[in-house]
Design a protein around this motif. Structure first.
Motif, PDB file in Angstrom:
ATOM      1  N   TYR A 164       6.735   6.741   8.321  1.00 31.12           N
ATOM      2  CA  TYR A 164       7.924   7.350   7.738  1.00 31.12           C
ATOM      3  C   TYR A 164       9.101   7.259   8.702  1.00 31.12           C
ATOM      4  CZ  TYR A 164      11.155  10.848   6.145  1.00 31.12           C
ATOM      5  OH  TYR A 164      12.295  11.480   5.738  1.00 31.12           O
ATOM      6  N   CYS A 186       7.743  -3.982   3.213  1.00 32.88           N
ATOM      7  CA  CYS A 186       8.485  -3.123   2.264  1.00 32.88           C
ATOM      8  C   CYS A 186       9.082  -3.954   1.106  1.00 32.88           C
ATOM      9  CB  CYS A 186       9.563  -2.352   2.992  1.00 32.88           C
ATOM     10  SG  CYS A 186       8.834  -1.158   4.117  1.00 32.88           S
ATOM     11  N   VAL A 188       1.711   2.322  -0.275  1.00 34.96           N
ATOM     12  CA  VAL A 188       2.884   3.204  -0.120  1.00 34.96           C
ATOM     13  C   VAL A 188       2.468   4.510   0.565  1.00 34.96           C
ATOM     14  CG1 VAL A 188       4.471   4.655  -1.415  1.00 34.96           C
ATOM     15  CG2 VAL A 188       4.234   2.249  -1.997  1.00 34.96           C
ATOM     16  N   PHE A 223      10.621   4.591  -2.119  1.00 30.33           N
ATOM     17  CA  PHE A 223       9.246   4.782  -2.588  1.00 30.33           C
ATOM     18  C   PHE A 223       9.097   6.144  -3.278  1.00 30.33           C
ATOM     19  CE2 PHE A 223       7.806   2.121   1.301  1.00 30.33           C
ATOM     20  CZ  PHE A 223       8.056   0.947   0.609  1.00 30.33           C
ATOM     21  N   ILE A 231       4.190   5.742   3.940  1.00 29.17           N
ATOM     22  CA  ILE A 231       4.925   7.004   4.082  1.00 29.17           C
ATOM     23  C   ILE A 231       4.262   7.871   5.140  1.00 29.17           C
ATOM     24  CG2 ILE A 231       5.589   9.130   2.922  1.00 29.17           C
ATOM     25  CD1 ILE A 231       5.799   7.509   0.343  1.00 29.17           C
ATOM     26  N   GLU A 255      13.512   3.071   3.259  1.00 27.97           N
ATOM     27  CA  GLU A 255      12.505   2.521   2.354  1.00 27.97           C
ATOM     28  C   GLU A 255      11.715   3.646   1.690  1.00 27.97           C
ATOM     29  OE1 GLU A 255      13.141   1.596   5.323  1.00 27.97           O
ATOM     30  OE2 GLU A 255      13.338  -0.566   5.496  1.00 27.97           O
ATOM     31  N   CYS A 256      11.368   4.650   2.510  1.00 30.49           N
ATOM     32  CA  CYS A 256      10.558   5.740   1.949  1.00 30.49           C
ATOM     33  C   CYS A 256      11.314   6.467   0.855  1.00 30.49           C
ATOM     34  CB  CYS A 256      10.144   6.714   3.041  1.00 30.49           C
ATOM     35  SG  CYS A 256       8.879   6.025   4.087  1.00 30.49           S
ATOM     36  N   GLU A 257      12.615   6.600   1.036  1.00 28.70           N
ATOM     37  CA  GLU A 257      13.385   7.288  -0.004  1.00 28.70           C
ATOM     38  C   GLU A 257      13.188   6.587  -1.340  1.00 28.70           C
ATOM     39  OE1 GLU A 257      17.998   8.611  -0.871  1.00 28.70           O
ATOM     40  OE2 GLU A 257      17.453   7.958   1.126  1.00 28.70           O
TER      41      GLU A 257
END
Length: 1713
Positions: free
Chosen positions: A325, A276, A317, A335, A321, A331-333
């Motif tokens: 996820y 990440c 990415v 991305f 995700i 981290e996904c937020e």
């Protein structure tokens, strides 16, 4: 690898190895001796292993280091040929898995050397691959060395090697991870506690990992290092590396082996800590970059985004995700936020494109989106990621329309650029492709001048990216125009599709679970396969949580979606795109509806509605408050402004329909585009599939549909379905063919939409019905006061809705039918018609539907359903009534047998039709009635039968259509037949009902009132039927009267036996006599004017062309009917007390009819008379009695004392007396009427007969053209009645009665015939045939005389009267009777066409009468009365007339018959006369007889000229017979006979024998020669009696002698004169007469001589002999005559003289000879 272990394979391997080694030793012989030796020792080694071991492969593996050694040495030579041979051999060994770990290490080292020397690079890669893939002997350091080797080969100068190496690296990396997966599989069953990694300080902490896992870990970690441009830990010896390749490898591992990272904490750690941060770091240039800002103006130089890396990062990415996820929420937020930013308008085009592609990949994963919503949007203080994504897509789409894309004009993008770029292969310049002059439109969006093509980029539901896949591109590609838009568009669609299907699936599951666990029946929307049984509370909690998520998701996205979709819908020019947009709006609307989110639901529905209608269409319902919140407002969503774009009117859509707006005042036309139609279909679809969640929005939907249907000109057809129909007025609707083909589909969907209302719950259904009713009311208001075509949408759809909701019709029946009844009364005919159509269809459907419980058990529902039908009777519009009746007809056809308590209602509807309501109404109502009578009488309650009779009767009286009246009478007959067949059942049921009503009436204290009351209810039913028919019998129309009459009498005749005995009284007096009176009155007062031909072209026969004649027919029918009933039912009527009164009344009717001045009536009256006297046997109703099984008691036929069996009322149809008498309902025997009463009846009949006879045959005083003279058939019938009547009254039949009879018969025979009837009645004049009347008269007399014959003594005095009567008839032969003063003509002179009267030919009649007289006399000559009344004299006197006339008689046969009769009568009568000679009773007869003989034998009439010789001879023979009679019957008895008589006879014979000639020879005398036989006979008789020795008195002898001398003297004179004349005449012949005379005289002489010879000599006077002999000389003198005839006669005369010639006798003296 069973293939490599088999003995054959092993053998082959050994052979190959040996051959490889041989080849090697051969190659190295010269240059490399050590290698050669190694190879040869290798051969020996292999052979030894093979010889010593059974497990050859295992042994080989153990010794693999030694076996491989020669080949490794070979590779060391670096000779290409040898190296290739060795590598091949090594590969073979590896593939057979006979390489040990050590050997493998040696091989890798050797390969590394080759690599360093850049030898056989491709072969090396191949060998590595084989080594690593066949088994796992290579790991750890060796493995890393092998991998590095491949990496190094990737970065050579040779392109092919590079690519091959890249592929090998990818495969090797995969192999490493696959080994790990396999290892995990092997150890899966051994559960081990994961050792928690304490702190991540040591990134090489891999002690807990197993060998393969460790390799994988080290590899992945080094890949991260390399991408980050750091030194690897494990992959020692790497020289160079690219980021792109590293990212690709990372992506493939993450994508292919997600479970590795999720299951092993060590790997998870790598993700979080290494991957990440790396991604975020690499993204930074893209984030900071702004397109268009030059680097000079920014403070620090910004690294430019690099397409290959950026694109690969996005791919990574996407994988992170998608797969991790749950591990990487935070981290996904980051991305996701980055992705959203990449969509901004100031980013490079390619960046926006790949970002959209990445977002698309997310949008196809609804569960992921749901997680976003739960993790971010629903948390406080968190970014609303889901909402942002949706809104960003919306803004992105808007920005594409509002900001034309810069620096990327359509022209730069040539077709060639896209070969690798994706499927866009058409040049996207301005979207037009010129093909042969035509223009094809590309699918595109167009909005306010911005034109964006739609590219086909992906299959729905899969995010197949174009630019994310361009791994070979280094430069950013040129994005085709419209690509980004197309992807964004698909994002939206997939987003909607994903969310809705996910939420709906879960909703369905929840609902199913609710059903299974709590048994709460909710509407079955979608069943789910999985049913988790949890306790209800858990489930409730779960549902509450889920529902919150669902609602949040919808609330988060609906504004953005609606804004974007509305804009796209407006801009779309492509049908498929439009379809997709609409589908998205529809699914959203439905979802909101299901979740109960009213605002968003209505917003989506409004959008679809607006899309369906033309732009700016004035439809109030869409501009109400719900809609106002949406139009032209911009929403501030999370700081982003989303403009709602209202539809623009200039979109270039194809117009497919032009129609009128639905408004009170038409305002020109409006146009519908194909897109409007599409929207409409979506709207239909929405309502169809999701009606249950529409609630109040039904108003919106239906109003819109109504307007569209109107504009398109769809009109309702049967069942409420809308079908295309032309608009009635105004500029008619214009439809293109495209839409025409669509219309049936639309109408079909419209219907299906309302069909689906059956699945709505009650509340939703009421929403729908209310919406329809309010629409309908609006339409009704609009239709008032003008006759414009109304909008029938609502009515038609109310009908459809009702039809499909029959299973719960009760809940909507009243509002539905109440409203429709109002519509039925609307002044606008079309509106009204449809109201009725809807109402009747509903009623029909309601009755046919199989309700539960069925209607038969739910009478309340049935009456509820039928009630509106009855209500319709109060509406006066004929069209409505027609519909009502048609409905009744159909109900009967489909449901008639199950109407039950609904019958009075249905019959009432038929009966409510009045005479003035027009033919078609009456006709339809009547059809219904016909159906009822033919099919449904058995199914209806018996109490309704009387209503049926009344209704049928009322149709008979309708005078609109004759056929209906006639058929209704037929129906009454069918009804009666039904009553008869079902008598017992009906009676039982009626009695039961009667008892119930009686009880009610008593409770209420009122009198039960019904017609014909005292009679039992079943009889009342019959009486009602008879009364109805009676009314019809005096209808003004003759055909109706006739039919009704026939039916009435047939009915009473066939079924009267069912009535109670007492009821017959009512039938006779109230029904039958009442009817006869009315008919008699109408007949006698009927108009005699001729009726010109009937209506139209009907010709009326002359026998029916006046009202009087037509009534005559009715009278005939009625009288005959009543008579028949009296005849066949006498046994029932006679015991009724006042039978004789009834009899008199009937006879009076018969008499008045018989004396009416109408041949038809009078004749028929006699027929009836005959019938009641049972002269004709009554016609049986049926030959065999139909006996229902109830009556199986044999009825004893005892005519003496009769005991009726105790049957209450057998329903038997029969007429045999025994059964008649056994039929009374009492158990004591019926009263058998006494003889006396019977006699009175017969004498009443005789008196009537005599009155009819004398009145009808009395000649009228004056005659004119119209004088009525009774017809022959009438008189015949009258006469024929007498014999039968006489049988009953003969006991008291007196002389006076006989006199009356005689007068009547005489008058009857005298009546002439009208000339126009004569050809049918009269035989041709020459035929001797009697007319039937004459036959009848003779029969009557015959009956009488036979009765006298067997009767008592005192009856015999009637004989003479009978003789008188007959003799009177005999006189007719010569003198026909007169009829008053009427001139009759002889038939030959009558002209048929004049009204003249023709006298009959009475000859045959008279002759027959004469024969009867003779017969009768033969039987009765000795009777005292016959002797006393001088019958013989009368007979002779009567016969004298024809005998004296002889040839002058009208018919020759007459006198001949008279002669033969006279002979017969005398042969019997003379002995009787002689017997009674002394009494003097016959004194007066003798002179009469003498005169008769005289008149006949010497008649004054001249025979006709044409009489043939034969005829004369025959006639002469008759004369001879008479003379013979005299000679045998009279003269022998002369002493018993008066002297004068005998004298007369002798004189006559004398006259006959000589037949004196008159002196003049006229032709008249010619018959003399023809009566030779006669003369001879007379002569002989004279002679016989002259010389009779029995002569007693001298006077007699004197007479005969005298006669002889005269005779002889006369002969002498004639002869002398003849001789004289002969001499004088010379040659001339004498006249014929004279010749004849002389011949006669000659013959007479010869006869005389003969006779004298025959007589006894003593009887002949001597004087006579002298006279005879004296003739001789005279005869001789005649010899000279010239006539041959005379000569022959003379010969005959001379011959007898020979007897006189004898020798002269000697003198006799004294008596001696």
């Amino acid at each position: 690898m069973s293939g490599t272990n088999s003995p054959e394979a092993v053998k082959k391997l050994l052979e190959n190895m040996q051959s490889d080694l041989r080849a090697l030793s051969l190659e190295c012989k010269k240059k490399f001796p050590p290698v050669k030796e190694a190879a040869e020792s290798g051969i020996i080694k292999v052979k030894t292993i093979a010889a010593r071991n059974t497990e050859i492969l295992a042994a080989l593996k153990e010794n693999s280091s030694e076996v491989v050694q020669p080949f490794l040495m070979g590779c060391g030579t670096k000779e290409p040929k040898i190296t290739q041979l060795c590598l091949a051999a090594i590969q073979r060994l590896m593939s057979h898995e006979v390489v040990s770990e050590t050997a493998a290490g040696n091989i890798i080292n050797m390969l590394w050397q080759l690599m360093e020397n850049s030898l056989e690079e491709l072969k090396l890669l191949q060998t590595v691959l084989v080594l690593l893939t066949t088994n796992t002997v290579v790991h750890d350091e060796a493995l890393s060395k092998a991998i590095v080797l491949c990496f190094r080969l990737h970065f050579t100068k040779d392109n092919i090697t590079n690519n091959t190496a890249a592929a090998t690296v990818r495969q090797v990396v995969t192999v490493v991870f696959e080994r790990m997966v396999a290892e995990d599989e092997r150890h899966r069953d051994i559960i081990e506690q994961p050792v928690l990694v304490q702190g991540n300080s040591n990134r090489r902490c891999v002690s807990t990992l197993k060998p393969c896992a460790k390799d994988a870990y080290m590899l992945f970690q080094d890949l991260c290092q390399l991408v980050n441009a750091d030194a690897p830990y494990w992959l020692v010896g790497m020289t160079e590396m690219t980021r792109t390749f590293g990212l690709e490898l990372l992506e493939s591992v993450l994508n292919d082996f997600p479970q590795v990272f999720l299951q092993h904490q060590e790997f998870s750690f790598l993700l979080k800590e290494r991957v990440c941060p790396l991604v975020i770091k690499l993204f930074s240039p893209n984030i900071k970059f702004r397109q268009g800002s030059s680097s000079s103006s920014s403070p620090a130089p910004v690294e430019k985004p690099y397409f290959p890396i950026c694109m690969r990062l996005l791919r990574v990415v996407s994988v992170l995700i998608k797969q991790f996820y749950s591990l990487l929420v935070t981290e996904c937020e980051i991305f996701l936020s980055l992705l959203v930013k990449f969509l901004d308008a100031d980013k490079p085009q390619w960046l926006r494109a790949v970002a959209v592609e990445s977002i698309h990949r997310l949008c196809v994963q609804p569960q992921l989106l749901r997680s976003f919503c739960q993790s971010y949007d629903m948390k406080q203080h968190s970014t609303k990621v889901f909402r942002d994504i949706v809104n960003a897509l919306g803004s992105f789409i808007q920005s594409l329309f509002l900001v034309p894309p810069t620096g990327n004009s359509a022209t730069t993008n040539q077709a060639g650029n896209n070969n690798s770029g994706g499927p866009v292969s058409t040049p996207a310049n301005s979207g037009m492709l010129g093909i042969g002059g035509g223009v094809t439109l590309l699918p595109a969006f167009e909005y306010r001048g911005t034109w964006i093509p739609i590219l086909t980029i992906t299959v729905q539901g899969s995010a197949k990216a174009t630019y994310l896949e361009m791994l070979d591109k280094v430069e950013p590609p040129t994005i085709p125009e419209g690509y980004a838009m197309s992807v964004a568009f698909h994002c939206l669609l997939d987003l909607v599709r994903g969310i809705t299907s996910m939420i709906e699936g879960e909703l369905g599951e929840v609902e199913t679970e609710c059903q299974t666990t709590t048994e709460v029946a909710s509407s079955p929307t979608q069943s789910s396969e999985r049913q988790e049984s949890q306790s209800t509370s858990d489930q409730m909690d779960k549902e509450i949580v889920s529902r919150a998520v669902w609602e949040e998701m919808v609330n988060a996205c609906w504004c953005g979606l609606l804004a974007a979709l509305s804009l796209l819908l407006d801009a779309s020019t492509d049908e498929a795109a439009t379809e997709n947009i609409l589908k998205a709006e529809l699914t959203m609307a439905a979802l909101c509806g299901r979740l109960g989110l009213v605002t968003s639901r209505d917003a989506f529905i409004t959008a679809i509605c607006k899309g369906s209608l033309p732009p700016h269409y004035a439809l109030t319902v869409l501009n109400t408050t719900t809609a106002a919140t949406l139009s032209n407002k911009s929403y501030s969503i999370q700081g982003q402004s989303v403009m709602m774009i209202s539809p623009s009117s200039e979109s270039h859509q194809q117009v497919v329909a032009v129609g009128q707006p639905l408004a009170v005042q038409p305002q020109g036309t409006v146009m519908l585009t194909s897109k409007n139609i599409q929207c409409m279909r979506t709207l239909l679809n929405l309502a169809h599939c999701h009606g249950a969640v529409l609630g109040t929005s039904w108003q919106l939907v239906l109003a819109t549909l109504q307007h569209l249907v109107w504009i398109l000109g769809l009109k309702p057809s049967s069942g409420g379905a809308l079908k295309p129909g032309r608009a009635v007025e105004g500029p008619s609707t214009v439809l293109t063919t495209a839409v025409m083909t669509d219309l049936p589909v639309i109408s079909n969907i419209l219907s299906r939409l309302f069909e689906s209302s059956q699945y709505l719950d009650d509340v939703s259904l009421h929403h729908l019905i209310n919406a329809l009713c309010s629409l309908s009311l609006e339409a009704m208001d609009m239709a008032y006061g003008n006759n414009k075509e109304p909008s029938l949408f609502a009515v038609a759809k109310l009908l459809e809705t009702g039809l499909v909701n029959m299973h719960r019709i009760e809940i909507l029946w009243r509002p539905l039918t109440g409203h429709l009844l109002e519509v039925c009364q609307h002044p606008n005919s079309r509106m009204r018609e449809w109201g009725a159509e809807a109402l009747t269809s509903l009623i029909k459907a309601g009755l046919t539907f199989s309700h539960d419980p069925p209607l038969s058990q739910n009478q309340r529902l049935q009456l509820l359903l039928l009630n509106p039908l009855k209500e319709m009777s109060s509406i006066n519009h004929p069209d409505i009534r027609l519909k009502q009746l048609e409905c009744v007809l159909q109900i009967l056809q489909s449901q008639g047998d199950s109407l039950g308590p609904g019958w009075p209602l249905v019959l009432g509807v038929m009966g409510a039709i009045r005479n003035d309501q027009g033919e078609s109404l009456i006709r339809t109502a009547f059809q219904c009635l016909q159906l009822v009578v033919t099919d449904f009488l058995p199914t209806m309650p018996c109490t309704c039968l009387q209503i049926v009779v009344d209704v049928a009767g009322s149709f008979g009286l309708h005078n609109q259509e004759l056929n209906i009246s006639l058929t209704s009478i037929g129906l009454l007959w069918n009804i009666s037949d039904y009553f008869f067949q079902r008598g017992e059942t009906i009676e039982k049921e009626l009695n039961k009902e009667e008892a119930a009503q009686q009880k009610q009436a008593e409770e209420k204290g009122v009198v039960l009132n019904r017609p014909f009351h005292p009679a039992p209810p079943f009889d009342c039913l019959w009486l009602c039927l008879y009364a109805k028919l009676g009314e019809l019998c005096v209808d003004p129309r003759p055909a109706v009267r006739k039919s009704a009459g026939q039916t009435l009498f047939s009915t009473i005749g066939a079924h009267g036996t069912l009535l109670q005995h007492s009821t017959w009284h009512t039938v006779i007096w109230k029904v039958l006599f009442h009817l006869l009176d009315r008919v008699r009155e109408s007949s006698t007062t009927a108009d005699k004017e001729k009726i010109e031909s009937g209506g139209g072209n009907i010709l009326i026969h002359h026998s029916r062309d006046t009202a009087e004649k037509q009534w005559a027919e009715t009278w005939v029918l009625t009288l005959a009917g009543v008579a028949r009933i009296f005849n066949t039912r006498r046994y029932l009527l006679q015991p009724l007390g006042d039978f004789s009164r009834a009899w008199d009344v009937l006879l009076d009717h018969i008499q008045s009819a018989a004396l009416s001045k109408n041949n038809e009536v009078s004749l028929a009256a006699l027929k009836s008379f005959q019938e009641i006297l049972q002269i004709v046997s009554p016609v049986r109703d049926s030959d065999k009695p139909e006996t229902p099984p109830a009556v199986n008691v044999p009825v004893p036929v005892l005519l003496g004392s009769i005991s009726g069996p105790g049957l209450s009322r057998p329903f038997v149809r029969t007429d045999s007396i025994g059964e008649k008498l056994g039929r009374y309902n009492s158990s004591e025997p019926p009263v058998v009427t006494d003889e006396l009463e019977d006699l009175n009846l017969w004498w009443a009949a005789w008196n009537t007969w005599y009155r009819i006879g004398s009145e009808s045959t009395k000649p009228p005083v004056t005659f004119d053209k119209l004088t009525f003279i009774p017809s022959q058939p009438f008189l015949t019938a009258l006469t024929q009645i007498f014999p039968a009547l006489y049988q009953h009254i003969k006991a008291g039949f007196s002389m006076g009665d006989l006199q009356k009879l005689g007068v009547t018969l005489h008058s009857a025979v005298s009546v002439p015939i009208s000339s126009d009837a004569s050809p049918f009645i009269l035989p041709s004049y020459t035929e001797a045939v009697l007319t039937s009347l004459q036959e009848a008269v003779l029969t009557a007399l015959d009956v009488l005389q036979k009765a006298i014959c067997v009767g008592p003594e005192n009856m015999q005095i009637m004989y003479p009267a009978i003789f008188d009567q007959l003799l009177a008839f005999v006189e007719f032969s010569c003198k026909p009777p007169q009829y008053g003063q009427l001139e009759t003509k002889h038939i030959a002179n009558a002209k048929y066409n004049q009204a003249e009267w023709v006298a009959l030919n009475y000859v045959p009649f008279a002759e027959r009468s004469l024969e009867v007289v003779v017969d009768l006399y033969q039987k009765t000559a000795c009777h005292k009365a016959v002797v006393n009344e001088k019958v013989l004299q009368n007979i002779i006197k009567t016969l004298r007339v024809p005998l004296s006339l002889k040839y002058s008689c009208p018919s020759e046969s007459t006198w001949k018959l008279a002669v033969s009769s006279l002979l017969k009568v005398l042969s019997i009568g003379l002995p009787v006369a002689r017997q009674h000679a002394s009494s003097g009773k016959f004194d007066s007869m003798w002179p009469e007889l003498a005169n008769t003989f005289e008149d006949f034998l010497f008649t004054k009439s001249i025979p006709p000229d044409n009489l043939s010789i034969q005829e004369f001879q025959r006639n002469e023979s008759i004369d001879v017979e008479v003379v013979q009679l005299i000679s045998t019957e009279i003269l022998p008895y002369a002493n018993f006979i008066p002297k004068e008589f005998v004298g007369q006879i002798m004189t006559m014979l004398n006259k006959g024998s000589i037949h004196s000639q008159s002196s003049s020879f006229t032709e008249a005398e010619i018959d003399i020669r023809l009566r030779e036989e006669f003369s001879k006979m007379c002569f002989e008789t004279l002679l016989q009696f002259s010389f009779s020795n029995k002569v007693t008195t001298p006077q007699e002898g004197y007479i005969s002698r005298m006669a002889l001398s005269v005779l002889l003297k006369r002969s002498q004179d004639v002869l002398h004169r003849y001789i004289e004349d002969e001499r004088l005449s010379g040659k001339c012949p004498l006249p014929r007469q004279q010749v004849t005379e002389i011949i006669f005289v000659l013959k007479a002489v010869s006869t005389l001589i003969d006779s004298l010879k025959k007589t006894q000599p003593e009887n002949v006077d001597g004087n006579t002999w002298a006279q005879v002999i004296a003739l001789y000389p005279t005869l001789v003198e005649c010899i000279t005559c010239s006539s041959a005839e005379v000569c022959s006669a003379l010969k005959e005369a001379l011959v007898p003289f020979k007897d006189f010639m004898q020798p002269p006798a000697s003198k006799v003296q004294n008596g001696e000879s």
